[in-house]
Design a protein around this motif. Sequence first.
Motif, PDB file in Angstrom:
ATOM      1  N   SER A   1       0.853  -1.181   0.000  1.00  0.00           N
ATOM      2  CA  SER A   1       0.000   0.000   0.000  1.00  0.00           C
ATOM      3  C   SER A   1       0.894   1.239   0.000  1.00  0.00           C
ATOM      4  O   SER A   1       2.105   1.136   0.213  1.00  0.00           O
ATOM      5  CB  SER A   1      -0.933   0.009   1.216  1.00  0.00           C
ATOM      6  OG  SER A   1      -0.168   0.034   2.415  1.00  0.00           O
ATOM      7  N   GLY A   2       0.274   2.377  -0.251  1.00  0.00           N
ATOM      8  CA  GLY A   2       1.013   3.631  -0.155  1.00  0.00           C
ATOM      9  C   GLY A   2       1.383   4.263  -1.478  1.00  0.00           C
ATOM     10  O   GLY A   2       1.939   5.364  -1.500  1.00  0.00           O
ATOM     11  N   GLY A   3       1.103   3.584  -2.574  1.00  0.00           N
ATOM     12  CA  GLY A   3       1.401   4.182  -3.870  1.00  0.00           C
ATOM     13  C   GLY A   3       0.452   5.329  -4.176  1.00  0.00           C
ATOM     14  O   GLY A   3      -0.522   5.574  -3.455  1.00  0.00           O
ATOM     15  N   GLY A   4       0.737   6.041  -5.251  1.00  0.00           N
ATOM     16  CA  GLY A   4      -0.131   7.138  -5.649  1.00  0.00           C
ATOM     17  C   GLY A   4       0.539   8.041  -6.655  1.00  0.00           C
ATOM     18  O   GLY A   4       1.580   7.703  -7.224  1.00  0.00           O
ATOM     19  N   LEU A   5      -0.072   9.202  -6.852  1.00  0.00           N
ATOM     20  CA  LEU A   5       0.430  10.209  -7.789  1.00  0.00           C
ATOM     21  C   LEU A   5       1.079  11.342  -6.997  1.00  0.00           C
ATOM     22  O   LEU A   5       0.428  11.913  -6.103  1.00  0.00           O
ATOM     23  CB  LEU A   5      -0.727  10.740  -8.636  1.00  0.00           C
ATOM     24  CG  LEU A   5      -0.423  11.918  -9.560  1.00  0.00           C
ATOM     25  CD1 LEU A   5       0.579  11.509 -10.628  1.00  0.00           C
ATOM     26  CD2 LEU A   5      -1.716  12.432 -10.197  1.00  0.00           C
ATOM     27  N   VAL A   6       2.328  11.625  -7.311  1.00  0.00           N
ATOM     28  CA  VAL A   6       3.031  12.700  -6.624  1.00  0.00           C
ATOM     29  C   VAL A   6       3.787  13.538  -7.647  1.00  0.00           C
ATOM     30  O   VAL A   6       4.174  13.023  -8.713  1.00  0.00           O
ATOM     31  CB  VAL A   6       4.021  12.163  -5.564  1.00  0.00           C
ATOM     32  CG1 VAL A   6       3.291  11.488  -4.428  1.00  0.00           C
ATOM     33  CG2 VAL A   6       5.046  11.244  -6.194  1.00  0.00           C
ATOM     34  N   PRO A   7       4.020  14.798  -7.362  1.00  0.00           N
ATOM     35  CA  PRO A   7       4.819  15.618  -8.268  1.00  0.00           C
ATOM     36  C   PRO A   7       6.301  15.295  -8.107  1.00  0.00           C
ATOM     37  O   PRO A   7       6.732  14.767  -7.070  1.00  0.00           O
ATOM     38  CB  PRO A   7       4.519  17.044  -7.810  1.00  0.00           C
ATOM     39  CG  PRO A   7       4.190  16.904  -6.372  1.00  0.00           C
ATOM     40  CD  PRO A   7       3.496  15.583  -6.236  1.00  0.00           C
ATOM     41  N   ALA A   8       7.057  15.587  -9.133  1.00  0.00           N
ATOM     42  CA  ALA A   8       8.504  15.400  -9.054  1.00  0.00           C
ATOM     43  C   ALA A   8       9.058  16.162  -7.847  1.00  0.00           C
ATOM     44  O   ALA A   8       8.639  17.288  -7.567  1.00  0.00           O
ATOM     45  CB  ALA A   8       9.171  15.886 -10.333  1.00  0.00           C
ATOM     46  N   GLY A   9       9.964  15.522  -7.135  1.00  0.00           N
ATOM     47  CA  GLY A   9      10.521  16.109  -5.927  1.00  0.00           C
ATOM     48  C   GLY A   9       9.788  15.717  -4.664  1.00  0.00           C
ATOM     49  O   GLY A   9      10.264  15.981  -3.552  1.00  0.00           O
ATOM     50  N   GLY A  10       8.635  15.080  -4.833  1.00  0.00           N
ATOM     51  CA  GLY A  10       7.842  14.684  -3.679  1.00  0.00           C
ATOM     52  C   GLY A  10       8.309  13.390  -3.047  1.00  0.00           C
ATOM     53  O   GLY A  10       9.323  12.803  -3.461  1.00  0.00           O
ATOM     54  N   SER A  11       7.563  12.938  -2.048  1.00  0.00           N
ATOM     55  CA  SER A  11       7.914  11.741  -1.288  1.00  0.00           C
ATOM     56  C   SER A  11       6.710  10.815  -1.154  1.00  0.00           C
ATOM     57  O   SER A  11       5.558  11.264  -1.199  1.00  0.00           O
ATOM     58  CB  SER A  11       8.399  12.116   0.114  1.00  0.00           C
ATOM     59  OG  SER A  11       9.560  12.922   0.061  1.00  0.00           O
ATOM     60  N   LEU A  12       7.016   9.563  -0.988  1.00  0.00           N
ATOM     61  CA  LEU A  12       6.007   8.548  -0.695  1.00  0.00           C
ATOM     62  C   LEU A  12       6.610   7.534   0.254  1.00  0.00           C
ATOM     63  O   LEU A  12       7.823   7.283   0.212  1.00  0.00           O
ATOM     64  CB  LEU A  12       5.561   7.818  -1.965  1.00  0.00           C
ATOM     65  CG  LEU A  12       4.518   8.421  -2.876  1.00  0.00           C
ATOM     66  CD1 LEU A  12       4.322   7.530  -4.100  1.00  0.00           C
ATOM     67  CD2 LEU A  12       3.199   8.638  -2.155  1.00  0.00           C
ATOM     68  N   ARG A  13       5.767   6.928   1.073  1.00  0.00           N
ATOM     69  CA  ARG A  13       6.208   5.792   1.872  1.00  0.00           C
ATOM     70  C   ARG A  13       5.334   4.601   1.517  1.00  0.00           C
ATOM     71  O   ARG A  13       4.118   4.636   1.740  1.00  0.00           O
ATOM     72  CB  ARG A  13       6.134   6.064   3.361  1.00  0.00           C
ATOM     73  CG  ARG A  13       6.789   4.932   4.163  1.00  0.00           C
ATOM     74  CD  ARG A  13       6.845   5.200   5.643  1.00  0.00           C
ATOM     75  NE  ARG A  13       5.612   4.874   6.325  1.00  0.00           N
ATOM     76  CZ  ARG A  13       5.536   4.520   7.605  1.00  0.00           C
ATOM     77  NH1 ARG A  13       6.651   4.454   8.334  1.00  0.00           N
ATOM     78  NH2 ARG A  13       4.372   4.271   8.163  1.00  0.00           N
ATOM     79  N   LEU A  14       5.951   3.588   0.969  1.00  0.00           N
ATOM     80  CA  LEU A  14       5.270   2.361   0.651  1.00  0.00           C
ATOM     81  C   LEU A  14       5.344   1.424   1.855  1.00  0.00           C
ATOM     82  O   LEU A  14       6.348   1.372   2.556  1.00  0.00           O
ATOM     83  CB  LEU A  14       5.898   1.682  -0.560  1.00  0.00           C
ATOM     84  CG  LEU A  14       6.026   2.536  -1.825  1.00  0.00           C
ATOM     85  CD1 LEU A  14       6.612   1.695  -2.960  1.00  0.00           C
ATOM     86  CD2 LEU A  14       4.707   3.142  -2.221  1.00  0.00           C
TER      87      LEU A  14
END
Length: 121
Positions: free
Chosen positions: A7-20
């Motif tokens: 879980s944790g995927g999605g759409l983010v802008p360049a330079g952003g962060s995500l935690r899977l």
Amino acid sequence: QVQLVESGGGLVPAGGSLRLSCAASGRTFNRHVMGWFRQTPGKEREFVARITESGDRIYADFVKGRSAISRDNAKNTVYLQMNTLKPEDTAVYYCAAALRATSSPTDYDYWGQGTQVTVSS
């Protein structure tokens, strides 16, 4: 048997962060090396990072310095924190479990269903 759910995927802008996150079921989580891989259409699945039962970490060069893999053995969960995301990081990300420390996807016995990460430019 180990069942994995990302879980944790999605759409983010360049330079952003995500935690899977990857939640594992089964009583043998603590005995497995956990890995993250990614795949884009028409390309082979590629290694991103792995972490052993004792916490030793290895990263692919393209994420080194931008990502951190961790695990919580009490929660049977492995995480992939991704920072400074780039459009070329767009892919389906999979977690996987293996009984030895390896970066080859063919050596991993259990796989999740994947979570889509899309980085917009």
